[in-house]
Design a protein around this motif. Structure first.
Motif, PDB file in Angstrom:
ATOM      1  N   ARG A  59       0.832  -1.198   0.000  1.00 28.26           N
ATOM      2  CA  ARG A  59       0.000   0.000   0.000  1.00 28.26           C
ATOM      3  C   ARG A  59       0.868   1.250   0.000  1.00 28.26           C
ATOM      4  O   ARG A  59       2.083   1.185   0.207  1.00 28.26           O
ATOM      5  N   ARG A  60       0.211   2.355  -0.219  1.00 30.48           N
ATOM      6  CA  ARG A  60       0.888   3.668  -0.211  1.00 30.48           C
ATOM      7  C   ARG A  60       0.337   4.474   0.953  1.00 30.48           C
ATOM      8  O   ARG A  60      -0.845   4.810   0.991  1.00 30.48           O
ATOM      9  N   ASP A  61       1.197   4.752   1.922  1.00 29.37           N
ATOM     10  CA  ASP A  61       0.806   5.536   3.090  1.00 29.37           C
ATOM     11  C   ASP A  61       1.096   7.015   2.844  1.00 29.37           C
ATOM     12  O   ASP A  61       2.193   7.373   2.398  1.00 29.37           O
ATOM     13  N   VAL A  66      -4.171   8.806   5.595  1.00 25.49           N
ATOM     14  CA  VAL A  66      -4.891   7.799   4.826  1.00 25.49           C
ATOM     15  C   VAL A  66      -3.885   6.949   4.058  1.00 25.49           C
ATOM     16  O   VAL A  66      -2.747   7.361   3.812  1.00 25.49           O
ATOM     17  N   SER A  67      -4.306   5.743   3.697  1.00 26.40           N
ATOM     18  CA  SER A  67      -3.474   4.819   2.931  1.00 26.40           C
ATOM     19  C   SER A  67      -4.292   4.272   1.776  1.00 26.40           C
ATOM     20  O   SER A  67      -5.517   4.154   1.866  1.00 26.40           O
ATOM     21  N   TYR A  68      -3.589   3.943   0.707  1.00 20.72           N
ATOM     22  CA  TYR A  68      -4.253   3.385  -0.466  1.00 20.72           C
ATOM     23  C   TYR A  68      -3.724   1.983  -0.731  1.00 20.72           C
ATOM     24  O   TYR A  68      -2.512   1.755  -0.762  1.00 20.72           O
ATOM     25  N   HIS A  69      -4.616   1.039  -0.904  1.00 19.39           N
ATOM     26  CA  HIS A  69      -4.245  -0.311  -1.325  1.00 19.39           C
ATOM     27  C   HIS A  69      -5.457  -0.936  -2.005  1.00 19.39           C
ATOM     28  O   HIS A  69      -6.583  -0.451  -1.881  1.00 19.39           O
ATOM     29  N   PHE A  70      -5.222  -1.999  -2.724  1.00 20.29           N
ATOM     30  CA  PHE A  70      -6.324  -2.699  -3.373  1.00 20.29           C
ATOM     31  C   PHE A  70      -7.155  -3.428  -2.321  1.00 20.29           C
ATOM     32  O   PHE A  70      -6.672  -3.795  -1.251  1.00 20.29           O
ATOM     33  N   ILE A  71      -8.420  -3.676  -2.651  1.00 21.29           N
ATOM     34  CA  ILE A  71      -9.343  -4.274  -1.685  1.00 21.29           C
ATOM     35  C   ILE A  71      -9.341  -5.801  -1.798  1.00 21.29           C
ATOM     36  O   ILE A  71      -9.090  -6.506  -0.833  1.00 21.29           O
TER      37      ILE A  71
END
Length: 229
Positions: A59-61, A66-71
């Motif tokens: 993921r990208r913190d 907030v953080s972004y990653h695939f679900i």
């Protein structure tokens, strides 16, 4: 994934109050007797938990909290059905908490956004497809896999952004009006990953998919005899 620092205490409490009953209901509805008797399903569950854990670690913190990653929950739901999908998601999320990669206080909110919401959307799309009773497996792959994952990512992003805006602790970006253009960069990869996983399972291991009707999709002809005349 949203950090506890950018969420109001009331929002964190409501998240727990809504998420805990869903987890309890999923635990009660899970086929534990069948799971204990079927080693194949045990391996699928453990493998799914590990795959989700690794997927959520990549993921990208951001410094904003907030953080972004695939679900990935669409493929998990089609593979295990919704009760075990939620149980597996909770197990993977607990691993993130133990590693310090997620705030314990924000489990309720993140669980609703990253697990309950995708599971509900995937189940709704799958039930709609099943009511139509298509005989072409590509309908199942596209609708239950690609489309459900895309809708899940869109709903998660919009509801998460709305929640941050409502609490007012998150510094909203100035380019918010251009956010729609960036949505495609997030929705399409999510749909592609889940769709490819579902496609591979349909081709190589259709018996692993709890929501895949092998009798109709694989035994019935794709076209009516009248259309061939």
């Amino acid at each position: 994934m949203i950090g506890a620092a950018v969420l109001a205490p009331q929002t964190l409490a409501v998240g727990w109050l809504l998420f805990a009953p869903v987890v309890a209901w999923a635990v009660l509805r899970s086929p534990w007797v069948e799971l204990l008797a079927d080693r194949r399903r045990q391996h699928l569950l453990f493998g799914t938990v590990f795959a989700l854990f690794m997927l959520w670690l990549v993921r990208r913190d951001f410094d904003t909290g907030v953080s972004y990653h695939f679900i990935g929950m669409t493929a998990v739901t089609l593979l295990l059905d919704w009760p075990l999908a939620i149980v597996g998601g909770v197990a993977a999320q607990s691993g993130l908490v133990l590693l310090g990669r997620q705030d314990l206080a924000a489990i309720g909110v993140n669980g609703l956004l990253l697990m309950v919401l995708p599971v509900l959307i995937t189940e709704g799309v799958a039930l709609r497809v099943e009511r139509a009773q298509p005989r072409n497996p590509f309908v199942y792959i596209f609708c239950s896999g690609f489309l459900a994952a895309a809708l899940s990512a869109l709903a998660c992003l919009l509801l998460g952004l709305g929640l941050l805006w409502f609490d007012g602790l998150f510094a909203m970006p100035e380019w918010l009006e251009d956010f729609i253009g960036y949505l495609w960069l997030i929705i399409f990869p999510e749909a592609f990953i889940n769709g490819m996983v579902v496609s591979a399972l349909v081709v190589f291991c259709p018996e692993w998919l709890e929501t895949f009707n092998r009798t109709r999709y694989l035994s019935a002809p794709w076209k009516d005899d009248d259309s061939l005349r």
